[in-house]
Design a protein around this motif. Structure first.
Motif, PDB file in Angstrom:
ATOM      1  N   LEU A  43       0.355 -36.344  -9.971  1.00 53.49           N
ATOM      2  CA  LEU A  43      -0.735 -35.584  -9.360  1.00 53.49           C
ATOM      3  C   LEU A  43      -2.098 -36.218  -9.592  1.00 53.49           C
ATOM      4  O   LEU A  43      -3.127 -35.555  -9.449  1.00 53.49           O
ATOM      5  CB  LEU A  43      -0.730 -34.149  -9.909  1.00 53.49           C
ATOM      6  CG  LEU A  43       0.487 -33.306  -9.537  1.00 53.49           C
ATOM      7  CD1 LEU A  43       0.490 -32.001 -10.315  1.00 53.49           C
ATOM      8  CD2 LEU A  43       0.524 -33.036  -8.040  1.00 53.49           C
ATOM      9  N   ALA A 135       1.157 -37.852  -5.215  1.00 56.76           N
ATOM     10  CA  ALA A 135       1.348 -36.639  -4.427  1.00 56.76           C
ATOM     11  C   ALA A 135       0.006 -36.077  -3.980  1.00 56.76           C
ATOM     12  O   ALA A 135      -0.111 -35.499  -2.887  1.00 56.76           O
ATOM     13  CB  ALA A 135       2.118 -35.604  -5.240  1.00 56.76           C
ATOM     14  N   ALA A 136      -1.021 -36.242  -4.798  1.00 55.90           N
ATOM     15  CA  ALA A 136      -2.348 -35.733  -4.450  1.00 55.90           C
ATOM     16  C   ALA A 136      -2.930 -36.479  -3.256  1.00 55.90           C
ATOM     17  O   ALA A 136      -3.556 -35.879  -2.375  1.00 55.90           O
ATOM     18  CB  ALA A 136      -3.285 -35.840  -5.652  1.00 55.90           C
ATOM     19  N   PHE A 139      -0.508 -35.738   0.052  1.00 53.55           N
ATOM     20  CA  PHE A 139      -0.623 -34.384   0.589  1.00 53.55           C
ATOM     21  C   PHE A 139      -2.078 -33.929   0.683  1.00 53.55           C
ATOM     22  O   PHE A 139      -2.344 -32.747   0.944  1.00 53.55           O
ATOM     23  CB  PHE A 139       0.169 -33.405  -0.269  1.00 53.55           C
ATOM     24  CG  PHE A 139       1.644 -33.725  -0.352  1.00 53.55           C
ATOM     25  CD1 PHE A 139       2.356 -34.067   0.780  1.00 53.55           C
ATOM     26  CD2 PHE A 139       2.304 -33.689  -1.574  1.00 53.55           C
ATOM     27  CE1 PHE A 139       3.707 -34.360   0.713  1.00 53.55           C
ATOM     28  CE2 PHE A 139       3.652 -33.981  -1.656  1.00 53.55           C
ATOM     29  CZ  PHE A 139       4.360 -34.327  -0.517  1.00 53.55           C
ATOM     30  N   LEU A 141      -4.536 -33.444  -1.563  1.00 53.07           N
ATOM     31  CA  LEU A 141      -4.887 -32.357  -2.483  1.00 53.07           C
ATOM     32  C   LEU A 141      -6.260 -32.643  -3.110  1.00 53.07           C
ATOM     33  O   LEU A 141      -6.407 -32.740  -4.327  1.00 53.07           O
ATOM     34  CB  LEU A 141      -3.816 -32.220  -3.573  1.00 53.07           C
ATOM     35  CG  LEU A 141      -2.370 -32.073  -3.080  1.00 53.07           C
ATOM     36  CD1 LEU A 141      -1.426 -31.893  -4.255  1.00 53.07           C
ATOM     37  CD2 LEU A 141      -2.256 -30.894  -2.117  1.00 53.07           C
ATOM     38  N   ASP A 145      -8.861 -28.542  -0.991  1.00 52.68           N
ATOM     39  CA  ASP A 145      -7.501 -28.294  -1.473  1.00 52.68           C
ATOM     40  C   ASP A 145      -7.292 -28.795  -2.892  1.00 52.68           C
ATOM     41  O   ASP A 145      -6.143 -28.863  -3.362  1.00 52.68           O
ATOM     42  CB  ASP A 145      -6.480 -28.962  -0.539  1.00 52.68           C
ATOM     43  CG  ASP A 145      -6.320 -28.224   0.773  1.00 52.68           C
ATOM     44  OD1 ASP A 145      -6.588 -27.002   0.793  1.00 52.68           O
ATOM     45  OD2 ASP A 145      -5.939 -28.847   1.782  1.00 52.68           O
ATOM     46  N   LYS A 148      -5.112 -27.001  -5.601  1.00 50.20           N
ATOM     47  CA  LYS A 148      -3.654 -27.073  -5.626  1.00 50.20           C
ATOM     48  C   LYS A 148      -3.128 -27.956  -6.756  1.00 50.20           C
ATOM     49  O   LYS A 148      -1.975 -27.806  -7.170  1.00 50.20           O
ATOM     50  CB  LYS A 148      -3.139 -27.596  -4.282  1.00 50.20           C
ATOM     51  CG  LYS A 148      -3.399 -26.660  -3.107  1.00 50.20           C
ATOM     52  CD  LYS A 148      -2.868 -27.238  -1.812  1.00 50.20           C
ATOM     53  CE  LYS A 148      -3.122 -26.296  -0.639  1.00 50.20           C
ATOM     54  NZ  LYS A 148      -2.638 -26.862   0.639  1.00 50.20           N
ATOM     55  N   THR A 152      -0.296 -26.692  -9.207  1.00 49.90           N
ATOM     56  CA  THR A 152       0.997 -27.365  -9.296  1.00 49.90           C
ATOM     57  C   THR A 152       1.360 -27.638 -10.744  1.00 49.90           C
ATOM     58  O   THR A 152       2.522 -27.487 -11.149  1.00 49.90           O
ATOM     59  CB  THR A 152       0.964 -28.679  -8.502  1.00 49.90           C
ATOM     60  OG1 THR A 152       0.492 -28.427  -7.176  1.00 49.90           O
ATOM     61  CG2 THR A 152       2.348 -29.299  -8.425  1.00 49.90           C
ATOM     62  N   SER A 199       6.553 -31.994   1.824  1.00 47.73           N
ATOM     63  CA  SER A 199       5.290 -31.256   1.859  1.00 47.73           C
ATOM     64  C   SER A 199       4.942 -30.754   0.464  1.00 47.73           C
ATOM     65  O   SER A 199       5.780 -30.782  -0.452  1.00 47.73           O
ATOM     66  CB  SER A 199       5.384 -30.064   2.829  1.00 47.73           C
ATOM     67  OG  SER A 199       6.394 -29.156   2.391  1.00 47.73           O
ATOM     68  N   TRP A 200       3.707 -30.277   0.331  1.00 46.52           N
ATOM     69  CA  TRP A 200       3.272 -29.782  -0.977  1.00 46.52           C
ATOM     70  C   TRP A 200       4.057 -28.555  -1.425  1.00 46.52           C
ATOM     71  O   TRP A 200       4.444 -28.486  -2.605  1.00 46.52           O
ATOM     72  CB  TRP A 200       1.770 -29.474  -0.943  1.00 46.52           C
ATOM     73  CG  TRP A 200       1.294 -28.809  -2.193  1.00 46.52           C
ATOM     74  CD1 TRP A 200       1.136 -29.385  -3.428  1.00 46.52           C
ATOM     75  CD2 TRP A 200       0.941 -27.431  -2.353  1.00 46.52           C
ATOM     76  NE1 TRP A 200       0.711 -28.455  -4.348  1.00 46.52           N
ATOM     77  CE2 TRP A 200       0.574 -27.250  -3.713  1.00 46.52           C
ATOM     78  CE3 TRP A 200       0.902 -26.335  -1.492  1.00 46.52           C
ATOM     79  CZ2 TRP A 200       0.173 -26.004  -4.205  1.00 46.52           C
ATOM     80  CZ3 TRP A 200       0.480 -25.112  -1.989  1.00 46.52           C
ATOM     81  CH2 TRP A 200       0.138 -24.954  -3.328  1.00 46.52           C
ATOM     82  N   PHE A 203       7.347 -29.776  -2.758  1.00 45.29           N
ATOM     83  CA  PHE A 203       7.075 -30.519  -3.994  1.00 45.29           C
ATOM     84  C   PHE A 203       6.876 -29.553  -5.161  1.00 45.29           C
ATOM     85  O   PHE A 203       7.416 -29.752  -6.259  1.00 45.29           O
ATOM     86  CB  PHE A 203       5.834 -31.393  -3.803  1.00 45.29           C
ATOM     87  CG  PHE A 203       5.412 -32.144  -5.035  1.00 45.29           C
ATOM     88  CD1 PHE A 203       5.879 -33.431  -5.268  1.00 45.29           C
ATOM     89  CD2 PHE A 203       4.541 -31.575  -5.957  1.00 45.29           C
ATOM     90  CE1 PHE A 203       5.485 -34.136  -6.407  1.00 45.29           C
ATOM     91  CE2 PHE A 203       4.149 -32.260  -7.096  1.00 45.29           C
ATOM     92  CZ  PHE A 203       4.625 -33.547  -7.311  1.00 45.29           C
ATOM     93  N   THR A 204       6.105 -28.499  -4.940  1.00 49.89           N
ATOM     94  CA  THR A 204       5.801 -27.545  -6.004  1.00 49.89           C
ATOM     95  C   THR A 204       7.050 -26.807  -6.462  1.00 49.89           C
ATOM     96  O   THR A 204       7.262 -26.599  -7.663  1.00 49.89           O
ATOM     97  CB  THR A 204       4.739 -26.541  -5.516  1.00 49.89           C
ATOM     98  OG1 THR A 204       3.576 -27.251  -5.078  1.00 49.89           O
ATOM     99  CG2 THR A 204       4.338 -25.594  -6.632  1.00 49.89           C
TER     100      THR A 204
END
Length: 544
Positions: A43, A135-136, A139, A141, A145, A148, A152, A199-200, A203-204
């Motif tokens: 992240l 991932a950040a 997606f 983030l 955003d 998130k 996460t 997608s986020w 992933f979460t």
């Protein structure tokens, strides 16, 4: 039933059986330790600014000037979340081209400084100095955003909280060994699935399940080893060997992330240690102590006799002489029994607060380390490596010092370092990093209880306190460490004491006895062993 450890004392404390168990169980901590810092690298949000499309027909100087410059903490940086309105910039650029004016970037920044700003409608450009993709970044983030990312992280640690709630009950019912290898399998399966998250939200969800396996694996490995091993070998296992292996495995992830800069490839590699641990199923036995608690004495005796053959010692003809009816009552114990009687309730609440504080401090410092200068991979390797001498120190202290004194010394050292961070000058980042690493020495067993997951769940938001005051996160963590020291004073001393098998065998907590006061006798909770009664004793004190 007679004392368990007396019954199995014929095995002695160090032999081929103990060495095999110790080595094998320590290896099972690698999958969980390896992914412990994954939340930080998966992240990671590298520096970024608004993307200016190539179709805008702007020169490189105009593109650079299109992103406003912000001044924070004495530094000038490009805005991460806004740009000047692109239509207005294009109009000014066209006028400049007509007049054939070659303005410098500084002049362009002054020219554009009064224009309206807009969000990054065309995405962002990320600094790839340390990360190819995370991932950040994939997606998006960031900016609006950005919330998130800590959410996460919170979900990952909430997975650990749920794992703590469920694993103890499940391990008490079906055994330590199946739960241990179930957690390892969980890590491998969901690490692999994570690499394909589209997608986020997906992933979460997968990250939550990964968090369940991470903490369950370590806790059950700790319990299993502590129940099989005894005496000095158990101390060596729990205070040195198991955390040593977990720390070394935690150091491996930053090294891997340095070599593999793509987060999807990294999650695939995170599944490898779990797969490699599968053969250990045939080397690790079930806990004989657990088998006895479930009334499965025949299985326990067969296991112990096999261990005796391996250790080349002669077992007695009958290992467990008698069974009390109360053995069956252990099956009905649950988490509420930790709060049922006064003595155990005080100890439980104190330990919950101590583990909460320790875990919040540990992971809060881990997240805040990203704000320090230097290579992030090296910083997190140092963050883990500093625990190695810490575990040696705690092991040596545990062998010769009372438990409460050991905890107070190391926690006080960490608290002092936290408060000293506030007075370190910005021109000495190495000194700040040294003080942060020093704090990690008091976190030896911070993830061994459910409430440690509550603390770690809140840790991603600890950094947000810096909005109110730059050093507020450090003050909060340092204050919690001092609170832990105060609470530790009330815990009963366990130095060189046998491991209790039941709640009734646990010692009562310490109480402050003011001069001239009398302590009434403890109330009978109806579960004391035996039927013999004695006259209650009232204790009066003349000094503290």
């Amino acid at each position: 039933m007679q004392n368990y450890e007396e019954s199995v004392s014929f095995l002695e404390t160090w032999g081929p059986f103990q060495r095999r168990v110790l080595f094998s169980i320590c290896l099972t901590s690698i999958p969980g330790g390896y992914i412990l810092l994954s939340v930080i690298f998966l992240l990671a949000s590298p520096p970024h600014h608004c993307h200016i499309p190539a179709l805008s027909n702007l020169s490189q100087d105009w593109i650079q000037a299109s992103v406003p410059v912000q001044h924070e903490a004495g530094r000038s940086e490009r805005s991460s979340c806004s740009r000047y309105e692109l239509d207005l910039v294009q109009n000014l650029s066209a006028v400049e081209n007509i007049h054939n004016q070659n303005l410098s970037v500084v002049q362009l920044e002054i020219l554009l400084s009064n224009l309206k700003q807009e969000d990054c409608k065309d995405g962002w450009i990320y600094n790839n100095e340390y990360f190819e993709s995370t991932a950040a970044t994939e997606f998006s983030l960031v900016c609006s955003d950005q919330w998130k990312i800590p959410l996460t992280s919170l979900v990952f640690f909430l997975g650990g909280l749920c794992g703590c709630l469920l694993s103890g009950q499940i391990a008490d019912r079906i055994g330590r060994k199946p739960v241990l290898f179930g957690a390892i399998t969980l890590i491998s399966v969901f690490s692999t699935a994570l690499s394909f998250a589209p997608s986020w939200p997906v992933f979460t969800l997968l990250f939550f399940l990964l968090g369940v396996g991470q903490i369950v694996g370590y806790i059950v490995a700790f319990v299993l080893g502590s129940e099989i091993l005894m005496g000095s070998t158990r101390l060596l296992f729990s205070n040195l060997c198991l955390p040593f292996v977990a720390v070394i495995s935690a150091m491996m992830l930053p090294a891997t992330a340095y070599l593999v800069r793509n987060w999807r490839h990294l999650t695939l590699i995170m599944a490898v240690p779990g797969v490699a641990c599968i053969p250990l199923w045939w080397l690790i036995p079930e806990s004989p102590r657990w088998l006895v608690s479930r009334g499965r004495l025949r299985e326990a005796e067969l296991l112990l006799r096999s261990a005796a053959v391996e250790n080349r010692v002669e077992p007695p003809q009958v290992i467990f002489k008698q069974i009390e009816k109360t053995t069956q009552k252990a099956e009905s114990f649950n988490i509420l029994d930790l709060l049922r009687t006064t003595n155990i309730r005080y100890i439980t609440l104190i330990l919950w607060l101590i583990w909460f504080s320790s875990s919040l401090s540990t992971f809060g410092l881990s997240f805040n380390l990203s704000s320090l200068n230097g290579n992030p991979f090296l910083n997190y390797i140092l963050l883990s490596a500093v625990e190695l001498p810490a575990y040696v120190s705690t092991w040596l202290a545990a062998r010769s010092l009372p438990r409460r004194m050991s905890y107070i010394i190391f926690t006080l050292l960490g608290a002092l370092a936290l408060f000293l961070i506030q007075v370190t000058p910005h021109s000495l980042p190495a000194l700040t990093l040294t003080l942060v690493l020093l704090v990690i020495r008091n976190t030896a067993m911070s993830t061994c209880a459910m409430f440690s997951r509550v603390g770690s769940s809140l840790s991603p938001y600890l950094l947000q306190l810096a909005v109110f005051y730059q050093y507020l996160p450090w003050i909060v963590v340092g204050s919690l460490s001092l609170l832990s020291i105060l609470l530790c004073v009330f815990l009963p001393e366990t130095f060189r004491q046998p491991l209790p098998d039941t709640i009734q065998q646990m010692k009562p907590p310490k109480r402050i006895r003011w001069p001239g006061t009398c302590i009434p006798p403890a109330k009978d909770d109806g579960k004391s062993a035996g039927n013999q009664t004695t006259a209650p004793e009232i204790i009066c004190t003349t000094h503290l």
